[in-house]
Design a protein around this motif. Structure first.
Motif, PDB file in Angstrom:
ATOM      1  N   GLY A  23       0.813  -1.207   0.000  1.00 21.36           N
ATOM      2  CA  GLY A  23       0.000   0.000   0.000  1.00 21.36           C
ATOM      3  C   GLY A  23       0.844   1.252   0.000  1.00 21.36           C
ATOM      4  N   GLU A  24       0.208   2.368   0.314  1.00 22.43           N
ATOM      5  CA  GLU A  24       0.786   3.678   0.071  1.00 22.43           C
ATOM      6  C   GLU A  24       1.946   4.030   0.991  1.00 22.43           C
ATOM      7  OE1 GLU A  24      -2.239   4.541   3.291  1.00 22.43           O
ATOM      8  OE2 GLU A  24      -2.102   3.230   1.554  1.00 22.43           O
ATOM      9  N   ALA A  25       2.898   4.743   0.388  1.00 21.27           N
ATOM     10  CA  ALA A  25       3.965   5.429   1.113  1.00 21.27           C
ATOM     11  C   ALA A  25       3.939   6.867   0.618  1.00 21.27           C
ATOM     12  CB  ALA A  25       5.313   4.776   0.828  1.00 21.27           C
ATOM     13  N   LEU A  26       3.776   7.808   1.507  1.00 20.90           N
ATOM     14  CA  LEU A  26       3.602   9.208   1.100  1.00 20.90           C
ATOM     15  C   LEU A  26       4.248  10.139   2.114  1.00 20.90           C
ATOM     16  CD1 LEU A  26       1.192  10.216   3.181  1.00 20.90           C
ATOM     17  CD2 LEU A  26      -0.271   9.024   1.561  1.00 20.90           C
ATOM     18  N   ILE A  27       4.145  11.407   1.823  1.00 22.09           N
ATOM     19  CA  ILE A  27       4.667  12.423   2.734  1.00 22.09           C
ATOM     20  C   ILE A  27       3.494  13.182   3.359  1.00 22.09           C
ATOM     21  CG2 ILE A  27       5.936  14.593   2.908  1.00 22.09           C
ATOM     22  CD1 ILE A  27       7.778  12.222   2.665  1.00 22.09           C
ATOM     23  N   ASP A  28       3.425  13.142   4.687  1.00 23.33           N
ATOM     24  CA  ASP A  28       2.469  13.963   5.428  1.00 23.33           C
ATOM     25  C   ASP A  28       3.086  15.337   5.649  1.00 23.33           C
ATOM     26  OD1 ASP A  28       0.366  12.121   5.811  1.00 23.33           O
ATOM     27  OD2 ASP A  28       1.401  11.203   7.516  1.00 23.33           O
ATOM     28  N   MET A  29       2.412  16.356   5.159  1.00 25.33           N
ATOM     29  CA  MET A  29       2.860  17.728   5.384  1.00 25.33           C
ATOM     30  C   MET A  29       2.161  18.225   6.649  1.00 25.33           C
ATOM     31  SD  MET A  29       4.978  18.114   2.900  1.00 25.33           S
ATOM     32  CE  MET A  29       5.318  19.861   2.764  1.00 25.33           C
ATOM     33  N   ILE A  30       2.914  18.250   7.743  1.00 25.13           N
ATOM     34  CA  ILE A  30       2.347  18.534   9.068  1.00 25.13           C
ATOM     35  C   ILE A  30       2.499  20.019   9.391  1.00 25.13           C
ATOM     36  CG2 ILE A  30       2.443  17.954  11.518  1.00 25.13           C
ATOM     37  CD1 ILE A  30       1.680  15.578   9.852  1.00 25.13           C
ATOM     38  N   PRO A  31       1.417  20.672   9.822  1.00 26.41           N
ATOM     39  CA  PRO A  31       1.529  22.096  10.170  1.00 26.41           C
ATOM     40  C   PRO A  31       2.454  22.314  11.363  1.00 26.41           C
ATOM     41  CG  PRO A  31      -0.623  21.218  10.823  1.00 26.41           C
ATOM     42  CD  PRO A  31       0.044  20.155  10.017  1.00 26.41           C
ATOM     43  N   GLY A  33      -5.549   1.224   3.658  1.00 27.30           N
ATOM     44  CA  GLY A  33      -5.286   2.626   3.416  1.00 27.30           C
ATOM     45  C   GLY A  33      -5.841   3.176   2.117  1.00 27.30           C
ATOM     46  N   ILE A  34      -5.402   4.396   1.785  1.00 22.88           N
ATOM     47  CA  ILE A  34      -5.910   5.078   0.600  1.00 22.88           C
ATOM     48  C   ILE A  34      -5.458   4.406  -0.687  1.00 22.88           C
ATOM     49  CG2 ILE A  34      -6.022   7.297   1.782  1.00 22.88           C
ATOM     50  CD1 ILE A  34      -3.549   8.088  -0.015  1.00 22.88           C
ATOM     51  N   SER A  35      -4.486   3.511  -0.600  1.00 21.12           N
ATOM     52  CA  SER A  35      -4.016   2.799  -1.789  1.00 21.12           C
ATOM     53  C   SER A  35      -5.108   1.953  -2.420  1.00 21.12           C
ATOM     54  CB  SER A  35      -2.823   1.913  -1.430  1.00 21.12           C
ATOM     55  OG  SER A  35      -3.148   1.027  -0.376  1.00 21.12           O
ATOM     56  N   LEU A  36      -6.170   1.665  -1.675  1.00 24.87           N
ATOM     57  CA  LEU A  36      -7.263   0.835  -2.194  1.00 24.87           C
ATOM     58  C   LEU A  36      -8.392   1.670  -2.790  1.00 24.87           C
ATOM     59  CD1 LEU A  36      -7.449  -1.793   0.693  1.00 24.87           C
ATOM     60  CD2 LEU A  36      -6.056  -1.836  -1.375  1.00 24.87           C
ATOM     61  N   CYS A  37      -8.214   2.986  -2.858  1.00 24.88           N
ATOM     62  CA  CYS A  37      -9.307   3.863  -3.281  1.00 24.88           C
ATOM     63  C   CYS A  37      -9.520   3.913  -4.787  1.00 24.88           C
ATOM     64  CB  CYS A  37      -9.060   5.287  -2.782  1.00 24.88           C
ATOM     65  SG  CYS A  37      -9.380   5.553  -1.033  1.00 24.88           S
ATOM     66  N   ASN A  38      -8.446   4.190  -5.531  1.00 20.50           N
ATOM     67  CA  ASN A  38      -8.645   4.664  -6.897  1.00 20.50           C
ATOM     68  C   ASN A  38      -7.797   3.949  -7.949  1.00 20.50           C
ATOM     69  OD1 ASN A  38     -10.438   6.756  -6.115  1.00 20.50           O
ATOM     70  ND2 ASN A  38      -8.706   8.052  -5.549  1.00 20.50           N
ATOM     71  N   GLY A  39      -8.408   3.757  -9.111  1.00 19.65           N
ATOM     72  CA  GLY A  39      -7.699   3.483 -10.342  1.00 19.65           C
ATOM     73  C   GLY A  39      -6.916   2.197 -10.401  1.00 19.65           C
ATOM     74  N   ALA A  40      -5.942   2.216 -11.328  1.00 23.28           N
ATOM     75  CA  ALA A  40      -5.158   1.018 -11.616  1.00 23.28           C
ATOM     76  C   ALA A  40      -4.333   0.573 -10.416  1.00 23.28           C
ATOM     77  CB  ALA A  40      -4.250   1.271 -12.817  1.00 23.28           C
ATOM     78  N   ALA A  41      -3.844   1.523  -9.628  1.00 24.06           N
ATOM     79  CA  ALA A  41      -3.054   1.144  -8.460  1.00 24.06           C
ATOM     80  C   ALA A  41      -3.893   0.346  -7.465  1.00 24.06           C
ATOM     81  CB  ALA A  41      -2.473   2.387  -7.791  1.00 24.06           C
ATOM     82  N   ALA A  42      -5.115   0.809  -7.209  1.00 21.77           N
ATOM     83  CA  ALA A  42      -6.002   0.073  -6.304  1.00 21.77           C
ATOM     84  C   ALA A  42      -6.305  -1.316  -6.860  1.00 21.77           C
ATOM     85  CB  ALA A  42      -7.297   0.852  -6.098  1.00 21.77           C
ATOM     86  N   GLU A  43      -6.528  -1.407  -8.154  1.00 24.69           N
ATOM     87  CA  GLU A  43      -6.779  -2.716  -8.768  1.00 24.69           C
ATOM     88  C   GLU A  43      -5.548  -3.608  -8.700  1.00 24.69           C
ATOM     89  OE1 GLU A  43      -9.574  -4.123  -9.743  1.00 24.69           O
ATOM     90  OE2 GLU A  43     -10.535  -2.317  -8.937  1.00 24.69           O
ATOM     91  N   THR A  44      -4.359  -3.011  -8.720  1.00 20.37           N
ATOM     92  CA  THR A  44      -3.123  -3.785  -8.580  1.00 20.37           C
ATOM     93  C   THR A  44      -3.083  -4.491  -7.228  1.00 20.37           C
ATOM     94  OG1 THR A  44      -1.934  -2.256 -10.031  1.00 20.37           O
ATOM     95  CG2 THR A  44      -0.607  -3.642  -8.576  1.00 20.37           C
ATOM     96  N   TYR A  45      -3.383  -3.738  -6.176  1.00 17.09           N
ATOM     97  CA  TYR A  45      -3.388  -4.348  -4.843  1.00 17.09           C
ATOM     98  C   TYR A  45      -4.497  -5.403  -4.729  1.00 17.09           C
ATOM     99  CZ  TYR A  45      -0.208  -0.579  -3.512  1.00 17.09           C
ATOM    100  OH  TYR A  45       0.859   0.279  -3.443  1.00 17.09           O
ATOM    101  N   ALA A  46      -5.666  -5.103  -5.276  1.00 23.04           N
ATOM    102  CA  ALA A  46      -6.768  -6.063  -5.227  1.00 23.04           C
ATOM    103  C   ALA A  46      -6.414  -7.341  -5.993  1.00 23.04           C
ATOM    104  CB  ALA A  46      -8.036  -5.431  -5.802  1.00 23.04           C
TER     105      ALA A  46
END
Length: 323
Positions: free
Chosen positions: A6-14, A136-149
């Protein structure tokens, strides 16, 4: 090895900015954003590595500055990222708004490295991978989500699968497709971790939460999950076995800095404890001993309590939970 997918991203923290610059209306620009490594599945992988488990991460990583930051963090917590697909696409950014210690997110993910995964490029998994974790959000959208599924469907029955849907409906471009994907992945998993909000979104309707949990456990005519874990925040967690028994553990007392990464760390704590006890397969089949279940849920709660006691997703190391 436990492979987190699943996702690896950057959280921009205030964060406060020193020497605030006056704005046109006379107000001070007092808040900036600091980049921190994040993503639900990334956090779970980091926590597993710190808890001493052989851990890998399958995701899309960028060669950009933020991608290098993510890879350095994985290396520092002993997480293998050899199976990750590396590209020149940018890293996903999630700008975080904190209110009363709780986080809300605004994502920038279009054409990102994480979104560039494709179902026809699934990796062949090495033999040492015994368990897969999705969420996580990796399962939400598009081809990437279908890849995990597609990966989860391919490995069902071959390896132990755990999923934490961690529903982010506001991020989904097609809610109906997202719900269908999650329903299928939940039915194919051996272990499912959910909140009550997750369940009510995946399975709409007014049925009581316990009925929806039993619906999950009855998926695929008894071939679905053997264990559903319901997390209840400050009220602890419950484990429901397909065979019928339920185990409840309290939350651990902690002075809460924020809740970022709490559920992800709980997942890692449960997986680490069950893996070390050799009972992950029992959990996935619904045959887990009740005291073992209680101990594994309790270890997850202890790990999560450390994470909430300090700012951001900063899971504990193994020796912090000793004793």
């Amino acid at each position: 090895m436990i492979l987190c997918c699943g996702e690896a991203l950057i959280d921009m923290i205030p964060a406060p900015v020193a020497g605030a610059v006056p704005m046109v209306d006379g107000a001070d620009a007092q808040t900036g954003f600091v980049p921190h490594c994040g993503g639900a599945v990334f956090n779970t992988a980091i926590a597993l590595g710190r808890l001493g488990q052989a851990t890998g991460l399958f995701t899309g990583l960028s060669r950009d500055l933020f991608g290098q930051q993510l890879m350095s963090a994985l290396d520092a917590s002993h997480v293998d990222h050899a199976l990750a697909e590396v590209s020149d696409q940018p890293t996903t950014l999630a700008f975080v708004h904190l209110k009363d210690g709780h986080a809300a997110y605004h994502f920038f993910d279009e054409n990102s490295a994480g979104a560039s995964l494709r179902p026809d490029r699934l990796p062949e998994l090495p033999e040492q991978v015994k368990t897969l974790f999705f969420g996580g959000i990796s399962l939400c959208n598009g081809a990437a989500a279908e890849t995990y599924a597609r990966l989860a469907a391919r490995e069902t029955g071959q390896r132990i699968i755990m999923i934490d849907p961690n529903v982010r409906a506001g991020f989904a471009s097609d809610e109906a497709a997202y719900r269908r994907r999650l329903t299928a992945m939940v039915a194919g998993a051996g272990i499912v971790k959910v909140s009550d909000e997750d369940l009510h979104w995946i399975y709409p309707g007014d049925a009581p939460i316990e009925d929806k949990i039993r619906q999950v456990l009855a998926a695929e005519a008894g071939q679905g999950p053997g264990l559903v874990i319901l997390t209840l925040g400050s009220k602890g967690a419950k484990g429901y076995l397909r065979s019928g028994p339920t185990v409840e553990v309290p939350a651990q007392a902690a002075e809460v800095a924020d809740t970022v990464g709490a559920g992800d760390t709980f997942n890692a704590g449960f997986l680490a404890a069950a893996s070390e006890a050799g009972v992950l397969a029992d959990a996935a089949s619904g045959a887990m001993d009740l005291e073992q279940l209680r101990a594994c849920l309790g270890y997850g709660a202890r790990a999560a309590a450390v994470t909430v006691s300090r700012p951001g997703a900063n899971p504990p190391w193994r020796d912090e939970l000793a004793g």
